[in-house]
Design an enzyme around this catalytic site. Structure first.
Site, PDB file in Angstrom:
ATOM      1  N   CYS A 261       0.813  -1.228   0.000  1.00 20.48           N
ATOM      2  CA  CYS A 261       0.000   0.000   0.000  1.00 20.48           C
ATOM      3  C   CYS A 261       0.844   1.276   0.000  1.00 20.48           C
ATOM      4  CB  CYS A 261      -0.981  -0.012   1.162  1.00 20.48           C
ATOM      5  SG  CYS A 261      -0.243   0.116   2.816  1.00 20.48           S
ATOM      6  N   HIS A 309      -2.543   1.195   6.922  1.00 24.17           N
ATOM      7  CA  HIS A 309      -2.967   1.090   5.518  1.00 24.17           C
ATOM      8  C   HIS A 309      -3.234   2.476   4.938  1.00 24.17           C
ATOM      9  CE1 HIS A 309      -4.246  -1.179   2.026  1.00 24.17           C
ATOM     10  NE2 HIS A 309      -5.256  -0.344   1.892  1.00 24.17           N
ATOM     11  N   HIS A 321      -6.068   1.654  -4.163  1.00 28.98           N
ATOM     12  CA  HIS A 321      -5.011   1.218  -3.250  1.00 28.98           C
ATOM     13  C   HIS A 321      -4.512  -0.183  -3.601  1.00 28.98           C
ATOM     14  CE1 HIS A 321      -7.772  -1.242  -0.338  1.00 28.98           C
ATOM     15  NE2 HIS A 321      -8.350  -1.140  -1.510  1.00 28.98           N
TER      16      HIS A 321
END
Length: 345
Positions: A261, A309, A321
Site C-alpha cells: 500500500c 494502511h 489502493h
C-alpha cells in the site's frame, strides 16, 4: 473330585463384549468430535484471511520502516568511513610536514628534543602539554595544533561510525523479524484459503471482482479535470496509480509491477515529481491532515487506528489502493475500512 466352578454364561459374555464395544465406539466418536471440528465455511475463511492480511500488513509496514532506516544508516556509515579515511590521509600529511620541519631543524643544528616527542610512536601523549608547546617554533605549534584538531575529529567520527554500525546491526535483526512475521501471516492465510473447495474459491473471487467493479465504476466517475483548488501533483499521482490497476500486491514491493500500500503511494507521487517517505506511519505526516469532507482526488487516505494502511482518494467515496494479496491494486469503497483521516501532499 468334582469341580465346583460355575460354568460361564454365554449370554452374559456376549453382553460384556457388546458393552465394551459400545463404550469404545462412544469414546472414539467423542475423540473424533474434538479432533476434527467443523470445517469453516467460505465466509468464515474470508473473515479470518482478511484479519491475517491486516496483521501481515502491520508487520510489512514495520519491515518497510526498518528497511528505510537500514538504507539511511548504510549511507551515513559509508560517508563517515570515507571522511575517516580522508581525515587519516590529512593527518598523515600533517605529521609528515611536522617531520620535515624537525629534519630541517636538526640539520641546522637546532633540533628541539620536544619535537622528537611528537614524532615518537605515541605523540598524542604530549600534544596537550602546554609546557612542551612553549618550546616549539610558531610553525611547529601551528602544525601540531592542526594535528590535534584532526585527531579529535577522527576520534569523534570513528565513535559515531561505531554507534551507527551497532544501530545497523539492530535494524537488520528487526528487519528479519518483521519480514518473517509478515510471511508467516500470509502463509497462514494461504493455508486457510486452501481449505476451500475450488468452487468456493471461485465464488470468493467472483464476489471480490463484483465489489471491485462497483467501486471502480464510482472511482471512474471522477471528473477528468480536478476541482480548481485541488493539488495538480495529487491529480498527477492519482493518474499514475490508475495505470497500475490490477497489479499484484507483494509485501515490501515498490513497483513498477507489484506494490504494497505505501509502496504504491510512494511510486505514484514519484511519477508526479514528489518525493514521499516509504511507510504509512511517516506518510501520515508528509502534508496537511484533512477531514473526510475535505478530500479531493489524489489525497492520501489512511485507515485503521494504527495507520497501517493507505491509499489514494479517487473521488465518489472510493480509494485506489494496493489492497492485499487477493485483491492487488484496485478501487474500493472507503467505507469498507475504518477511515482515520486524509493527508494533502
Amino acid at each position: 473330585m468334582a469341580s465346583h466352578r460355575r460354568p460361564k454364561h454365554p449370554a452374559r459374555a456376549r453382553v460384556t463384549v457388546l458393552t465394551a464395544t459400545a463404550a469404545a465406539a462412544v469414546a472414539l466418536s467423542s475423540h473424533s468430535a474434538v479432533a476434527a471440528p467443523d470445517k469453516p465455511n467460505k465466509d468464515e475463511v474470508k473473515t479470518k484471511v482478511d484479519t491475517l492480511y491486516e496483521e501481515a500488513e502491520q508487520a510489512t509496514e514495520k519491515f518497510n520502516g526498518a528497511k528505510e532506516r537500514q538504507e539511511k544508516l548504510e549511507k551515513e556509515i559509508a560517508q563517515l568511513q570515507d571522511q575517516v579515511a580522508r581525515g587519516q590521509d590529512e593527518l598523515n600529511t600533517l605529521r609528515t610536514t611536522l617531520g620535515s620541519m624537525a629534519t630541517a631543524q636538526y640539520r641546522g643544528g637546532g633540533f628541539d628534543q620536544s619535537v622528537e616527542l611528537f614524532l615518537s610512536a605515541d605523540p598524542e601523549t604530549y600534544l596537550d602539554k602546554a609546557a612542551t608547546l612553549q618550546q616549539l617554533s610558531g610553525k611547529q605549534v601551528d602544525a601540531i595544533g592542526k594535528i590535534q584538531a584532526k585527531q579529535r575529529t577522527l576520534a569523534q567520527q570513528r565513535q559515531e561510525a561505531s554507534g551507527k554500525l551497532a544501530d545497523l546491526d539492530a535494524t537488520r535483526k528487526e528487519l528479519s523479524e518483521k519480514k518473517k512475521a509478515s510471511q508467516d501471516k500470509l502463509a497462514e492465510a494461504q493455508a486457510l484459503l486452501n481449505t476451500l473447495t475450488a468452487q468456493e474459491r471461485r465464488q470468493l473471487k467472483d464476489e471480490d471482482a463484483k465489489a471491485g467493479e462497483a467501486a471502480r465504476g464510482e472511482g471512474e466517475r471522477t471528473p477528468a479535470a480536478p476541482p480548481a483548488n485541488a493539488s495538480g501533483r495529487a491529480a498527477a499521482a492519482l493518474a499514475a496509480a490508475k495505470t497500475k490497476l490490477g497489479s499484484a500486491y507483494i509485501s515490501g514491493a515498490e513497483g513498477p509491477s507489484a506494490f504494497d500500500c505505501s509502496g504504491l503511494v510512494q511510486w505514484a507521487y514519484k511519477q508526479a515529481g514528489v518525493s514521499v517517505t516509504r511507510t504509512t506511519y511517516t506518510q501520515a505526516n508528509e502534508g496537511t491532515r484533512i477531514s473526510r469532507s475535505q478530500l479531493q482526488p489524489g489525497d492520501l487516505v489512511f485507515f485503521y487506528g494504527d495507520l497501517h494502511h493507505v491509499g489514494l482518494y479517487a473521488g465518489n467515496n472510493t480509494t485506489l489502493h494496493a489492497s492485499n494479496p487477493r485483491g492487488g491494486v484496485k478501487y474500493e469503497s472507503i467505507d469498507n475500512m475504518p477511515f482515520q483521516f486524509g493527508v494533502r501532499i
